[in-house]
Motif scaffolding. Structure first.
Motif, mmCIF file in Angstrom:
data_model
loop_
_atom_site.group_PDB
_atom_site.id
_atom_site.type_symbol
_atom_site.label_atom_id
_atom_site.label_comp_id
_atom_site.label_asym_id
_atom_site.label_seq_id
_atom_site.Cartn_x
_atom_site.Cartn_y
_atom_site.Cartn_z
ATOM 1 N N PRO A 1 100.012 11.237 89.652
ATOM 2 C CA PRO A 1 101.015 10.901 90.344
ATOM 3 C C PRO A 1 101.575 10.082 90.063
ATOM 4 N N GLY A 2 101.065 8.708 89.974
ATOM 5 C CA GLY A 2 101.473 7.714 88.942
ATOM 6 C C GLY A 2 102.416 7.985 87.417
ATOM 7 N N GLY A 3 101.729 8.917 87.229
ATOM 8 C CA GLY A 3 102.751 9.107 85.808
ATOM 9 C C GLY A 3 103.424 9.879 85.982
ATOM 10 N N ALA A 4 103.510 10.950 86.532
ATOM 11 C CA ALA A 4 104.556 12.057 87.321
ATOM 12 C C ALA A 4 106.004 10.543 87.648
ATOM 13 N N ALA A 5 105.756 10.475 88.145
ATOM 14 C CA ALA A 5 106.460 9.159 88.846
ATOM 15 C C ALA A 5 107.236 8.788 87.879
ATOM 16 N N LEU A 6 106.854 8.053 87.334
ATOM 17 C CA LEU A 6 107.170 6.653 86.149
ATOM 18 C C LEU A 6 108.077 7.822 85.032
ATOM 19 N N LEU A 7 107.620 9.257 84.530
ATOM 20 C CA LEU A 7 108.447 10.325 83.949
ATOM 21 C C LEU A 7 109.353 10.508 85.060
ATOM 22 N N MET A 8 109.150 10.837 85.650
ATOM 23 C CA MET A 8 111.030 11.675 86.619
ATOM 24 C C MET A 8 111.297 10.447 87.695
ATOM 25 N N GLN A 9 111.604 9.615 87.473
ATOM 26 C CA GLN A 9 112.072 8.535 88.410
ATOM 27 C C GLN A 9 113.178 7.988 88.163
ATOM 28 N N GLY A 10 114.093 7.981 89.238
ATOM 29 C CA GLY A 10 115.551 7.323 89.194
ATOM 30 C C GLY A 10 116.148 8.630 89.426
ATOM 31 N N GLY A 11 115.486 9.887 89.882
ATOM 32 C CA GLY A 11 115.909 10.838 90.992
ATOM 33 C C GLY A 11 115.857 11.888 90.032
#
Length: 917
Positions: free
Chosen positions: A418-428
């Motif tokens: 979950p943390g990795g996905a949020a980092l890679l796909m941040q900013g909408g």
């Protein structure tokens, strides 16, 4: 004096006189030839006559001095009204509106007829309305608009030698206050907070409520230490506010931005955004604290890098992107301008929402942005350094295709945490193409090409084009970074440490460099301090508590290090701090630093009694021949590193002896490989003898450094240095290879061979692979492992027990003999001997000397020897220097010995000729 015709004409006019009375207007006449002023009441009767008016009364009357010249000019016809004059009457300030017109009178010369009107009530109403327009009605602080105006005016007119600070403040969880205690109490909280601000800050500072529970403080002409102190004082003072109605405990979060001297061109908006960013960091870190903006460029308004769409040459919007890249990077003087423009062109051409150039540190598992372009509809991303897991990185890295790209979709990220996905796909982000960047085979990071509106599918040809574009950007970026160690703009080095608010290390070093180069550093010292084994404190209490201790230490330094002269402070890295402060003399400086450290340690001991925090400090007095800030800081740091954990001393001053040691350290650190290649490290052998018949049974390999200048150094002069710098493993491996080569030549020449013990550093134990490297050396030279013995000190075995145990087990698997050196040197932990796989125990020379002083000691020595031998180990004693010691060691049952009584260490070739023939 006779009234003028004008006064006589209106004197009987009742309408005029009533109007004069109603409007509080008084008429006057001034006769210039006689310098006489006649003042009439509202019925136009003479109230008073004043002679020599301009000559004396006008110069010394009730009218304020700064307004008198206007009155004088009005009465001489050189200025026309109406004018606003101020006068003091009965201790009160009054405002008058006055005007006068010349009336020609032949007999009396020129006559001026005028009026004066009291406009004080109107002025007070205007002032009240103006105050209402400028101030917050609840707190009476300035409102947002007025604060912005005052700050912008100050910045425009700022003295280049002046510095200032901006604090943006939020009352923590204020919504809960209103919900729980009611809005009336909430209003009281805000008023009390405003009162506190007025108490803490100067009258000339700008204090404002900028909305709800948000406040602003702008400190004019304030130095960095003052801004830092005030932020700390405010944070502490808020917590002490007491409200009698309930148990409410107030806290606040503060974002701080500091504008140093000799820095101009910054607007209110820029400073506010920087401080607001810092406020966000304080909230993210748990509120109830302040945080510093570490980089003024974080929200710096662009200069040449911000180019409007209409300023883009039309051909760039149609030409091939590859050709456009080469043209921009080759022809544009500024790399920042070129990269900003090119990213914008790519974004427009490919209809992207954001492009981010990302730097990745694989070793530290950290990632940060270097440059970024965003469309008006997309938010910024990766605004601060972020961490990632090894597993997530490998998933991303292994997904790159032949073009070095990978496409990620927001609804298909199950392969990441979950943390990795949020980092890679941040900013909408909905779809992101990551294109990898390399330099000489090393992975540097990636460029993220982002679409936020909806998913997009990229063709193979499109991914190939992005891969080519990325390679061009990467090539010019690498070239730019190589030419500019510290870049400006988005990549500028920070000015302040985000955690503590102290100067950043780069800024600190720059300030000290100016002092040293300019010849102003005489009479100052550098103090370099750290917390001993602070990593264990972090492991025990957590990094958040550790950060709080570091913050408290910086606050403590700011509050307690006072002196006449320049003072600069920085957090170098982690728990390491440096201070530039006036010199107090060699002894006084050591006592002063030690006292400062001791007081802080006692305070922390009360909070964390189980932690035993210990500060260590090195001091360097800046000498006239000091060449740079880096040299001065290095010397203070070198003095700190000489402090040992097992000594009570916690402050050490850099001196000439230490300078010689540092010179040697630098020579070893930078020239070890060269010295090894030149064969400067020579193999010496000290023979071992049987105590039964005094025959040679083996030898210990020792090293001598025969330097290029002809001097010879012994191991105790350079081995500790290599151990401290982590370079000793290279020498260990080299000397082991020298021993293997020596034995190989002995075999080839058919000589008598003896087992040789080789000393090893505890640093070998940190990597179990070193046992394999030793085995490879033996295989390469075709030497039996039984001819080699690895010696490690008892001290190393105690402090690195688990690692040493694993390493010796590996050696034993390779059939190598192992030995525990210096047994009895100070620890003698017998269970270590039992658990570590060793063949031989070597008794320390100091231990033997102590035990052979009397019969009781000899008895104890005999029991130790018997016990060790009963465990199945051979016993050898070292440092035997007298016949008496030989006899005692034979009597207590020791198997073998070495020492000067038998033979000193001799060159390997001499050993060969003397004992192996």
């Amino acid at each position: 004096m006779r009234s003028s015709r004008f006064i006589n004409d209106i004197k009987d006019n009742r309408v005029v006189t009533e109007l004069l009375r109603h409007r509080r207007v008084y008429l006057f006449e001034y006769f210039s030839a006689a310098d006489t002023m006649v003042v009439y009441d509202q019925a136009l009767n003479v109230q008073r006559t004043i002679e020599r008016y301009v000559a004396s009364v006008c110069a010394q009357g009730c009218v304020l001095p700064e307004d008198r010249w206007q009155l004088r000019e009005l009465l001489t016809g050189q200025m026309h009204g109406p004018l606003e004059l101020r006068e003091i009457k009965e201790g009160k300030l009054l405002y008058l509106e006055a005007d006068a017109l010349p009336v020609q009178d032949i007999r009396e010369g020129q006559v001026f007829v005028g009026y004066a009107k009291d406009v004080t009530p109107e002025k007070e109403r205007e002032r009240s309305l103006l105050r209402q327009a400028q101030h917050d009605p609840l707190t009476q602080l300035y409102n947002r608009r007025m604060a912005k105006t005052l700050i912008a005016r100050y910045l425009e007119e700022k003295d280049p030698y002046a510095s200032c600070g901006l604090l943006v403040i939020d009352v923590d969880f204020f919504k809960n206050v209103n919900d729980r205690y009611g809005h009336l109490f909430g209003d009281k909280v805000l008023r009390e907070f405003a009162r506190l601000l007025n108490t803490l800050f100067k009258r000339e500072d700008v204090l404002a409520r900028i909305g709800g529970d948000e406040f602003l403080v702008f400190m004019k002409d304030a130095g960095h230490s003052v801004v830092l102190k005030k932020a700390r004082q405010l944070s502490e003072a808020v917590r002490k506010l007491v409200f009698e109605e309930n148990d409410y405990c107030m806290t606040c979060s503060i974002g701080v931005c500091f504008l140093p001297e000799n820095v101009s061109g910054y607007s209110y908006e820029q400073l506010f955004q920087n401080a607001d960013w810092a406020l966000y960091q304080a909230k993210e870190n748990g509120r109830n604290q302040y945080a510093f903006c570490d980089n003024l460029h974080r929200y710096a308004e662009g200069e040449n890098t911000e180019i409007k769409t209409e300023d883009i040459d039309a051909r760039y919007l149609h030409n091939d992107l590859i050709s456009t890249a080469f043209e921009l990077f080759e022809k544009t003087n500024s790399f920042e301008a070129a990269i900003s423009l090119f990213l914008k062109i790519v974004g427009i051409r490919l209809q992207l929402d954001r492009i981010t150039i990302i730097n990745t540190d694989i070793k530290e598992h950290r990632t940060s942005r270097q440059f970024q372009w965003t469309s008006p509809r997309a938010p910024a991303a990766l605004e601060q350094q972020s961490g990632f897991t090894k597993e997530d990185f490998l998933t991303l890295f292994q997904s790159y295709d032949e073009y070095g790209t990978t496409v990620l979709q927001y609804d298909n990220m199950d392969m990441y945490s979950p943390g990795g996905a949020a980092l890679l796909m941040q900013g909408g982000a909905k779809t992101v193409v990551y294109a990898a960047m390399y330099s000489e085979g090393e992975y540097l990071g990636a460029i993220a090409y982002v679409v936020c509106g909806s998913k997009r599918f990229w063709t193979q040809q499109s991914r190939k084009e992005l891969g080519e574009i990325t390679k061009i950007i990467n090539a010019y970026l690498t070239k730019h970074l190589a030419a500019n160690a510290i870049n400006r703009g988005m990549m500028a080095a920070p000015d302040f440490d985000r955690l503590t608010g102290l100067l950043s290390f780069s800024r600190f070093r720059e300030e000290i460099e100016h002092k040293i180069v300019g010849g102003y550093a005489g009479g100052h010292i550098i103090v370099y301090s750290d917390f001993e084994n602070f990593k264990y404190f972090n492991e025990k209490y957590g990094y958040a508590v550790g950060d709080q201790v570091l913050k408290e230490f910086s606050d403590y330094l700011v509050s307690n290090v006072h002196a006449v002269g320049d003072i600069y402070m920085t957090r170098v890295v982690g728990d390491q701090f440096a201070v530039y402060v006036p010199y107090r003399g060699p002894e006084d400086s050591v006592l002063f630093v030690d006292r400062v450290n001791q007081v802080f340690q006692r305070r922390q001991a009360e909070k964390y009694p189980e932690a035993s925090l210990r500060l260590r400090s090195g001091i360097y007095e800046i000498e006239p021949d000091c060449l740079s800030a880096s040299a001065a800081i290095d010397k203070a740091n070198f003095a700190r590193k000489q402090l040992r954990p097992d000594t009570r001393r916690a402050v050490l001053r850099y001196d000439r002896q230490m300078e010689a040691r540092q010179t040697l350290t630098n020579e070893l650190t930078n020239g070890l490989s060269r010295a090894i290649e030149r064969g400067e490290f020579k193999l010496y052998l000290q023979p071992k003898f049987s105590l039964k018949d005094f025959s040679v049974i083996g030898a210990e390999a020792l090293v001598r450094w025969e330097r290029e200048n002809g001097t010879v150094l012994y191991p105790d002069q350079f081995i500790p240095i290599l151990e401290n710098t982590g370079r000793v493993v290279a020498l260990d491996l080299y000397m082991f290879e020298q021993v293997a080569e020596f034995l190989k030549r002995g075999i080839q020449d058919g000589l008598r061979l003896y087992p040789i013990a080789v000393n090893a550093s505890v640093a070998l134990a940190k990597n179990p692979e070193n046992a394999r490297r030793y085995d490879e050396i033996l295989r390469r030279h075709r030497i039996s492992a039984e001819l080699l013995e690895i010696e490690l000190t008892e001290t190393a075995a105690v402090f690195e027990f688990d690692r040493v145990k694993k390493l010796f087990a590996c050696f034993r698997e390779k059939k190598m003999q192992t030995s525990l050196d210096d047994f009895g040197a100070g620890y003698s932990v017998l269970n270590s001997v039992v658990d570590i796989p060793i063949n031989t125990v070597k008794l320390d020379r100091g231990f033997i000397a102590r035990c052979t002083e009397n019969q009781r000691g000899i008895y104890f020595l005999q029991q130790v020897v018997n016990m060790v031998k009963s465990l199945g180990y051979q016993v050898i004693c070292e440092g035997i220097e007298t016949r008496e010691q030989v006899d005692i060691m034979r009597a207590v049952g020791c198997d073998s010995a070495q020492g000067f009584w038998f033979s000193k260490a001799i060159p390997a070739e001499e050993f060969r000729e003397k004992y192996m023939r």
